[in-house]
Each structure stands twice: as structure tokens, then as C-alpha cells.
Design a protein around this motif. Structure first.
Motif, PDB file in Angstrom:
ATOM      1  N   ASP A   1       0.831  -1.201   0.000  1.00 48.36           N
ATOM      2  CA  ASP A   1       0.000   0.000   0.000  1.00 48.36           C
ATOM      3  C   ASP A   1       0.866   1.251   0.000  1.00 48.36           C
ATOM      4  OD1 ASP A   1      -2.668  -1.182   0.165  1.00 48.36           O
ATOM      5  OD2 ASP A   1      -2.105  -1.805   2.186  1.00 48.36           O
ATOM      6  N   PHE A   2       1.865   1.258   0.847  1.00 46.66           N
ATOM      7  CA  PHE A   2       2.720   2.441   0.931  1.00 46.66           C
ATOM      8  C   PHE A   2       3.569   2.611  -0.322  1.00 46.66           C
ATOM      9  CE2 PHE A   2       1.685   1.722   5.419  1.00 46.66           C
ATOM     10  CZ  PHE A   2       1.194   2.984   5.732  1.00 46.66           C
ATOM     11  N   ARG A   3       3.978   1.519  -0.944  1.00 44.70           N
ATOM     12  CA  ARG A   3       4.687   1.640  -2.221  1.00 44.70           C
ATOM     13  C   ARG A   3       3.771   2.230  -3.292  1.00 44.70           C
ATOM     14  NH1 ARG A   3       7.639  -3.080  -0.560  1.00 44.70           N
ATOM     15  NH2 ARG A   3       5.960  -4.464  -1.247  1.00 44.70           N
ATOM     16  N   HIS A   4       2.520   1.822  -3.282  1.00 49.36           N
ATOM     17  CA  HIS A   4       1.567   2.365  -4.252  1.00 49.36           C
ATOM     18  C   HIS A   4       1.404   3.869  -4.043  1.00 49.36           C
ATOM     19  CE1 HIS A   4      -1.959   2.488  -6.890  1.00 49.36           C
ATOM     20  NE2 HIS A   4      -2.581   3.172  -5.952  1.00 49.36           N
ATOM     21  N   TRP A   5       1.209   4.286  -2.802  1.00 51.11           N
ATOM     22  CA  TRP A   5       1.070   5.717  -2.521  1.00 51.11           C
ATOM     23  C   TRP A   5       2.370   6.468  -2.834  1.00 51.11           C
ATOM     24  CZ3 TRP A   5      -1.879   3.896   2.274  1.00 51.11           C
ATOM     25  CH2 TRP A   5      -3.264   4.083   2.100  1.00 51.11           C
ATOM     26  N   ASP A   6       3.505   5.885  -2.508  1.00 42.64           N
ATOM     27  CA  ASP A   6       4.782   6.531  -2.813  1.00 42.64           C
ATOM     28  C   ASP A   6       4.936   6.758  -4.319  1.00 42.64           C
ATOM     29  OD1 ASP A   6       5.804   6.846  -0.235  1.00 42.64           O
ATOM     30  OD2 ASP A   6       6.716   4.845  -0.217  1.00 42.64           O
ATOM     31  N   ASP A   7       4.515   5.785  -5.110  1.00 41.81           N
ATOM     32  CA  ASP A   7       4.615   5.915  -6.567  1.00 41.81           C
ATOM     33  C   ASP A   7       3.721   7.056  -7.057  1.00 41.81           C
ATOM     34  OD1 ASP A   7       5.392   4.939  -9.285  1.00 41.81           O
ATOM     35  OD2 ASP A   7       3.244   4.576  -9.430  1.00 41.81           O
ATOM     36  N   LEU A   8       2.521   7.161  -6.495  1.00 41.09           N
ATOM     37  CA  LEU A   8       1.638   8.262  -6.884  1.00 41.09           C
ATOM     38  C   LEU A   8       2.235   9.611  -6.495  1.00 41.09           C
ATOM     39  CD1 LEU A   8      -1.850   6.778  -5.911  1.00 41.09           C
ATOM     40  CD2 LEU A   8      -1.026   7.241  -8.226  1.00 41.09           C
ATOM     41  N   LEU A   9       2.875   9.675  -5.332  1.00 36.09           N
ATOM     42  CA  LEU A   9       3.499  10.926  -4.910  1.00 36.09           C
ATOM     43  C   LEU A   9       4.676  11.282  -5.804  1.00 36.09           C
ATOM     44  CD1 LEU A   9       3.422  10.661  -1.009  1.00 36.09           C
ATOM     45  CD2 LEU A   9       1.919  11.959  -2.514  1.00 36.09           C
TER      46      LEU A   9
ATOM     47  N   LEU B   1      -4.129  12.357 -10.270  1.00 34.67           N
ATOM     48  CA  LEU B   1      -3.238  11.746  -9.288  1.00 34.67           C
ATOM     49  C   LEU B   1      -3.736  11.988  -7.869  1.00 34.67           C
ATOM     50  CD1 LEU B   1       0.151  12.722 -10.953  1.00 34.67           C
ATOM     51  CD2 LEU B   1      -0.820  10.417 -10.784  1.00 34.67           C
ATOM     52  N   ASP B   2      -4.270  13.170  -7.632  1.00 37.62           N
ATOM     53  CA  ASP B   2      -4.863  13.486  -6.333  1.00 37.62           C
ATOM     54  C   ASP B   2      -5.966  12.481  -6.015  1.00 37.62           C
ATOM     55  OD1 ASP B   2      -6.163  14.576  -4.134  1.00 37.62           O
ATOM     56  OD2 ASP B   2      -6.130  16.620  -4.883  1.00 37.62           O
ATOM     57  N   LEU B   3      -6.868  12.288  -6.961  1.00 38.92           N
ATOM     58  CA  LEU B   3      -7.968  11.357  -6.744  1.00 38.92           C
ATOM     59  C   LEU B   3      -7.483   9.920  -6.620  1.00 38.92           C
ATOM     60  CD1 LEU B   3     -10.911  12.638  -8.956  1.00 38.92           C
ATOM     61  CD2 LEU B   3     -10.833  12.389  -6.478  1.00 38.92           C
TER      62      LEU B   3
ATOM     63  N   HIS C   1      -7.417   4.866  -3.511  1.00 39.03           N
ATOM     64  CA  HIS C   1      -6.806   3.639  -2.983  1.00 39.03           C
ATOM     65  C   HIS C   1      -7.415   3.257  -1.638  1.00 39.03           C
ATOM     66  CE1 HIS C   1      -3.840   0.482  -2.794  1.00 39.03           C
ATOM     67  NE2 HIS C   1      -3.465   0.884  -1.585  1.00 39.03           N
ATOM     68  N   LEU C   2      -7.802   4.229  -0.838  1.00 36.56           N
ATOM     69  CA  LEU C   2      -8.464   3.929   0.434  1.00 36.56           C
ATOM     70  C   LEU C   2      -9.728   3.110   0.194  1.00 36.56           C
ATOM     71  CD1 LEU C   2      -8.260   7.429   2.164  1.00 36.56           C
ATOM     72  CD2 LEU C   2      -6.982   5.386   2.843  1.00 36.56           C
ATOM     73  N   LEU C   3     -10.507   3.543  -0.801  1.00 37.65           N
ATOM     74  CA  LEU C   3     -11.775   2.879  -1.070  1.00 37.65           C
ATOM     75  C   LEU C   3     -11.559   1.510  -1.704  1.00 37.65           C
ATOM     76  CD1 LEU C   3     -14.395   4.372  -0.307  1.00 37.65           C
ATOM     77  CD2 LEU C   3     -12.486   5.925  -0.682  1.00 37.65           C
ATOM     78  N   GLU C   4     -10.563   1.405  -2.572  1.00 36.28           N
ATOM     79  CA  GLU C   4     -10.278   0.118  -3.194  1.00 36.28           C
ATOM     80  C   GLU C   4      -9.832  -0.905  -2.159  1.00 36.28           C
ATOM     81  OE1 GLU C   4      -7.481   1.463  -6.083  1.00 36.28           O
ATOM     82  OE2 GLU C   4      -8.984   1.595  -7.674  1.00 36.28           O
TER      83      GLU C   4
ATOM     84  N   ALA D   1       2.631  10.480   5.578  1.00 30.68           N
ATOM     85  CA  ALA D   1       3.468  10.350   6.771  1.00 30.68           C
ATOM     86  C   ALA D   1       2.606  10.061   7.999  1.00 30.68           C
ATOM     87  CB  ALA D   1       4.299  11.611   6.980  1.00 30.68           C
ATOM     88  N   ALA D   2       1.436  10.693   8.065  1.00 28.76           N
ATOM     89  CA  ALA D   2       0.524  10.435   9.186  1.00 28.76           C
ATOM     90  C   ALA D   2      -0.003   9.007   9.141  1.00 28.76           C
ATOM     91  CB  ALA D   2      -0.640  11.432   9.147  1.00 28.76           C
ATOM     92  N   PHE D   3      -0.262   8.492   7.947  1.00 32.52           N
ATOM     93  CA  PHE D   3      -0.683   7.096   7.815  1.00 32.52           C
ATOM     94  C   PHE D   3       0.417   6.158   8.321  1.00 32.52           C
ATOM     95  CE2 PHE D   3      -3.744   7.776   3.945  1.00 32.52           C
ATOM     96  CZ  PHE D   3      -4.561   8.549   4.745  1.00 32.52           C
TER      97      PHE D   3
END
Length: 211
Positions: free
Chosen positions: A107-115, A133-135, A140-143, A190-192
Motif C-alpha cells: 500500500d505504501f509503495r503504491h502511494w509513494d509511486d503516486l506521490l 493523481l490526487d484522486l 486507494h483507500l476505497l479500493e 506520513a501520518a498514515f
């Protein structure tokens, strides 16, 4: 298994591409879309195109009218956006609470890639990519919550709010601080990572209210 880590069907891939085209402004409001043209573009039969357009019409992204075909729907007016914003926040917070304990390195790798993509788009001033990209970050939370009904409700809401995402990008561009838009999401992620869940939830609520 998260949808983002599964192999998407042809219909899902086309749906995602068309949704991205609308959010990026490549398909503007009022633009008529043709099954034949899209079938040629994607190299498929009309069946997956028809299914994708049907789904996006149900989300409110397209409008189908008799004798007029399918056109890109206008975004919701400001009063409606203000009305649905708290609903969006409620849904995303609910999803985060459901999945927080089960977040994985994937999950964090996916978010890191989007960032990474968001930072690059801002640096290269590819503004049209930023709303998508924002959306994608929030989607990803919902998925991960693995609830088709919840995802469908959220998708319908953010579709009608798409002008809000463009307004946010324009505001940052006008101040020449697109990097800050990326920074907001870095802080949220970072909060996640840090937790605990209550702190992550507060960060998400603040992020949605302020962005």
C-alpha cells in the motif's frame, strides 16, 4: 486483494482512461463521445466501450440523451460541491478506519509511486495530471476497503466535485507553489505511516477540509 494489484479487465482499463481524460480536461464539458471512435482508439469492439460509457454515465461523468448520444457532463455547481464534501470526508474516514490495521508495504509503495508522479507533474508543470493523481491517492483507500458499494458512492461524489480538484490545482499554480500540493499528500501519507489510527484519521479529515 486490492483492485489496484489485480489485473484490470479491458472494460476497467477503458473506464479508468476515460475518467482520467475527463478529469484532465482532454474531454471537455459538452464533448460528444462516439462508440465507434473510442473502439478504434482503444482497438477493441464496441462492447467494452458501451460498458465503460454506461458505468461513467451512472457515475455522472457522462450524460446520455436520446438522439444526442453521449456527452461529457458538466461538473456540479459550487453549492452542490459544498453539500457533498462532508459526505466524501465521512466515506474516506470510514474506509481508513476499516483498513488501517491491515495496511501493508505494498500500500505504501503504491502511494509513494503516486506521490513521485505528482511531484514530477508539478515540477514539469503538467497540471492536467494532478487532479487525476490526487484522486488516485484517495481512491486507494476505497479500493482497499473492498466494498464495491462504498467505492461506487465515493466515485459518484468525487465525479461531481471534479471542478473542485481543478480549482485547487489552479490556486496552487497561481501562487507558483504546485510543490505544496504534493507536500500536502506527503504529510498525509506520513501520518498514515506513523499512526496511531486516531491521528491518521484526524490528518485525513484536515487534509480533505483544507484541500
Amino acid at each position: 486483494m486490492s483492485r489496484t494489484r489485480a489485473v484490470l479487465s479491458t472494460r476497467e482499463q477503458i473506464t479508468d482512461r476515460l475518467r482520467e481524460d475527463v478529469f484532465a480536461g482532454r474531454l471537455p464539458t459538452g464533448e460528444r463521445v462516439s462508440e465507434a471512435t473510442l473502439a478504434e482508439r482503444f482497438g477493441v469492439s464496441r462492447g467494452p466501450i458501451r460498458e465503460a460509457l454506461s458505468q461513467l454515465t451512472s457515475e455522472g461523468l457522462f450524460v446520455a440523451k436520446q438522439n444526442c448520444g453521449v456527452t461529457v457532463a458538466p461538473p456540479a455547481p459550487e453549492p452542490i460541491r459544498e453539500l457533498v464534501l462532508p459526505i466524501r470526508r465521512t466515506i474516506e474516514v470510514y474506509a481508513l478506519k476499516q483498513i488501517f490495521a491491515g495496511l501493508t508495504p505494498d500500500d505504501f509503495r503504491h502511494w509513494d509511486d503516486l506521490l513521485f508522479q505528482m511531484e514530477r507533474a508539478g515540477r514539469q508543470k503538467e497540471w492536467e495530471l494532478l487532479p487525476h493523481l490526487d484522486l488516485a491517492f484517495h481512491r486507494h483507500l476505497l479500493e482497499r476497503a473492498d466494498s464495491p458499494d462504498l467505492l461506487a458512492i465515493w466515485q459518484t461524489i468525487v465525479t461531481r466535485m471534479r471542478a473542485h480538484f481543478w480549482d485547487t490545482v489552479r490556486a496552487h499554480a497561481a501562487r507558483d507553489d504546485l510543490a505544496r500540493l504534493h507536500g500536502h499528500h506527503v504529510e498525509l501519507l506520513a501520518a498514515f505511516r506513523r499512526g496511531p489510527k486516531a491521528a491518521a484519521v484526524r490528518a485525513l479529515e484536515q487534509h480533505i477540509d483544507e484541500n
